[in-house]
Design a protein around this motif. Structure first.
Motif, PDB file in Angstrom:
ATOM      1  N   ILE A  45       0.872  -1.182   0.000  1.00 39.58           N
ATOM      2  CA  ILE A  45       0.000   0.000   0.000  1.00 39.58           C
ATOM      3  C   ILE A  45       0.910   1.234   0.000  1.00 39.58           C
ATOM      4  CG2 ILE A  45      -1.718   1.321   1.278  1.00 39.58           C
ATOM      5  CD1 ILE A  45      -2.628  -1.300   2.545  1.00 39.58           C
ATOM      6  N   GLN A  46       0.752   2.097  -0.986  1.00 37.91           N
ATOM      7  CA  GLN A  46       1.595   3.282  -1.083  1.00 37.91           C
ATOM      8  C   GLN A  46       0.750   4.562  -0.993  1.00 37.91           C
ATOM      9  OE1 GLN A  46       4.881   3.138  -0.975  1.00 37.91           O
ATOM     10  NE2 GLN A  46       4.703   0.906  -0.889  1.00 37.91           N
ATOM     11  N   GLU A  47       0.017   4.695   0.053  1.00 36.15           N
ATOM     12  CA  GLU A  47      -0.837   5.858   0.276  1.00 36.15           C
ATOM     13  C   GLU A  47      -0.076   6.864   1.147  1.00 36.15           C
ATOM     14  OE1 GLU A  47      -3.796   8.474   0.086  1.00 36.15           O
ATOM     15  OE2 GLU A  47      -3.782   6.586  -1.026  1.00 36.15           O
ATOM     16  N   GLN A  48      -0.020   8.138   0.720  1.00 39.34           N
ATOM     17  CA  GLN A  48       0.742   9.155   1.437  1.00 39.34           C
ATOM     18  C   GLN A  48       0.121   9.509   2.792  1.00 39.34           C
ATOM     19  OE1 GLN A  48       3.708  10.389   0.684  1.00 39.34           O
ATOM     20  NE2 GLN A  48       3.748   8.965  -1.028  1.00 39.34           N
ATOM     21  N   THR A  49      -1.199   9.543   2.846  1.00 37.66           N
ATOM     22  CA  THR A  49      -1.834   9.896   4.115  1.00 37.66           C
ATOM     23  C   THR A  49      -1.651   8.810   5.164  1.00 37.66           C
ATOM     24  OG1 THR A  49      -3.942   9.024   3.338  1.00 37.66           O
ATOM     25  CG2 THR A  49      -3.559  11.380   3.066  1.00 37.66           C
ATOM     26  N   LEU A  50      -1.353   7.613   4.734  1.00 37.10           N
ATOM     27  CA  LEU A  50      -1.117   6.522   5.683  1.00 37.10           C
ATOM     28  C   LEU A  50       0.132   6.790   6.516  1.00 37.10           C
ATOM     29  CD1 LEU A  50      -2.072   3.751   6.662  1.00 37.10           C
ATOM     30  CD2 LEU A  50      -0.610   2.731   4.920  1.00 37.10           C
ATOM     31  N   THR A  51       1.095   7.501   5.978  1.00 39.66           N
ATOM     32  CA  THR A  51       2.297   7.826   6.753  1.00 39.66           C
ATOM     33  C   THR A  51       2.117   9.106   7.544  1.00 39.66           C
ATOM     34  OG1 THR A  51       3.281   9.022   4.904  1.00 39.66           O
ATOM     35  CG2 THR A  51       3.811   6.702   5.104  1.00 39.66           C
ATOM     36  N   PHE A  52       1.410  10.057   6.992  1.00 46.94           N
ATOM     37  CA  PHE A  52       1.318  11.383   7.598  1.00 46.94           C
ATOM     38  C   PHE A  52       0.420  11.431   8.824  1.00 46.94           C
ATOM     39  CE2 PHE A  52      -0.428  15.732   7.701  1.00 46.94           C
ATOM     40  CZ  PHE A  52       0.747  16.427   7.897  1.00 46.94           C
ATOM     41  N   VAL A  53      -0.776  10.920   8.711  1.00 47.96           N
ATOM     42  CA  VAL A  53      -1.767  11.042   9.780  1.00 47.96           C
ATOM     43  C   VAL A  53      -1.345  10.329  11.070  1.00 47.96           C
ATOM     44  CG1 VAL A  53      -4.160  10.531  10.427  1.00 47.96           C
ATOM     45  CG2 VAL A  53      -3.645  11.477   8.174  1.00 47.96           C
ATOM     46  N   PRO A  54      -0.895   9.071  11.037  1.00 52.27           N
ATOM     47  CA  PRO A  54      -0.478   8.435  12.289  1.00 52.27           C
ATOM     48  C   PRO A  54       0.723   9.122  12.941  1.00 52.27           C
ATOM     49  CG  PRO A  54      -0.828   6.778  10.617  1.00 52.27           C
ATOM     50  CD  PRO A  54      -0.905   8.096   9.943  1.00 52.27           C
ATOM     51  N   LYS A  55       1.647   9.641  12.124  1.00 53.19           N
ATOM     52  CA  LYS A  55       2.789  10.358  12.686  1.00 53.19           C
ATOM     53  C   LYS A  55       2.346  11.608  13.422  1.00 53.19           C
ATOM     54  CE  LYS A  55       6.468   9.537   9.466  1.00 53.19           C
ATOM     55  NZ  LYS A  55       7.505  10.176   8.681  1.00 53.19           N
ATOM     56  N   ILE A  56       1.451  12.365  12.824  1.00 54.57           N
ATOM     57  CA  ILE A  56       0.960  13.596  13.454  1.00 54.57           C
ATOM     58  C   ILE A  56       0.244  13.263  14.765  1.00 54.57           C
ATOM     59  CG2 ILE A  56      -0.738  15.464  13.224  1.00 54.57           C
ATOM     60  CD1 ILE A  56       1.771  16.006  11.713  1.00 54.57           C
ATOM     61  N   ILE A  57      -0.583  12.238  14.750  1.00 61.01           N
ATOM     62  CA  ILE A  57      -1.309  11.860  15.962  1.00 61.01           C
ATOM     63  C   ILE A  57      -0.345  11.422  17.057  1.00 61.01           C
ATOM     64  CG2 ILE A  57      -2.919  10.163  16.921  1.00 61.01           C
ATOM     65  CD1 ILE A  57      -4.407  10.302  14.212  1.00 61.01           C
ATOM     66  N   CYS A  58       0.640  10.594  16.707  1.00 61.56           N
ATOM     67  CA  CYS A  58       1.595  10.106  17.711  1.00 61.56           C
ATOM     68  C   CYS A  58       2.509  11.214  18.236  1.00 61.56           C
ATOM     69  CB  CYS A  58       2.420   8.962  17.137  1.00 61.56           C
ATOM     70  SG  CYS A  58       1.444   7.474  16.888  1.00 61.56           S
ATOM     71  N   VAL A  59       2.909  12.124  17.364  1.00 56.52           N
ATOM     72  CA  VAL A  59       3.730  13.258  17.824  1.00 56.52           C
ATOM     73  C   VAL A  59       2.902  14.150  18.743  1.00 56.52           C
ATOM     74  CG1 VAL A  59       4.865  15.378  17.048  1.00 56.52           C
ATOM     75  CG2 VAL A  59       5.373  13.219  15.930  1.00 56.52           C
TER      76      VAL A  59
END
Length: 90
Positions: A45-59
């Motif tokens: 799965i190469q979806e860009q929001t899949l990397t961005f959203v969890p990182k923002i939430i965890c940070v």
């Protein structure tokens, strides 16, 4: 009057405080990014929001967890800097 050595000591301490305060958020972002990239590789799965959203939430959660410690570290540095202000000026 402040000497060149004192300026370098202040700059060195400032950089150490910046690294110390930013380390928890950077480490959380790094670990989450690594986990998500492994997940993306396994599932193709190469979806860009899949990397961005969890990182923002965890940070954001890490900031809530470590925020008081970060603020106390910065406040202690600034208090020390301002308490020695008379040494630097006169």
């Amino acid at each position: 009057m402040i000497t060149e050595g004192q300026v370098l000591d202040i700059a060195k301490e400032m950089l150490f405080v910046i690294i110390k305060v930013s380390a928890p958020l950077l480490l959380v972002s790094l670990v989450i990014g690594l986990i998500i990239s492994i997940f993306q590789t396994v599932t193709s799965i190469q979806e860009q929001t899949l990397t961005f959203v969890p990182k923002i939430i965890c940070v954001f959660l890490a900031m809530m967890l470590f925020g008081s410690w970060m603020l106390n570290s910065l406040t202690a540095f600034m208090t020390e800097l301002w308490s020695n202000f008379s040494l630097y000026v006169g």
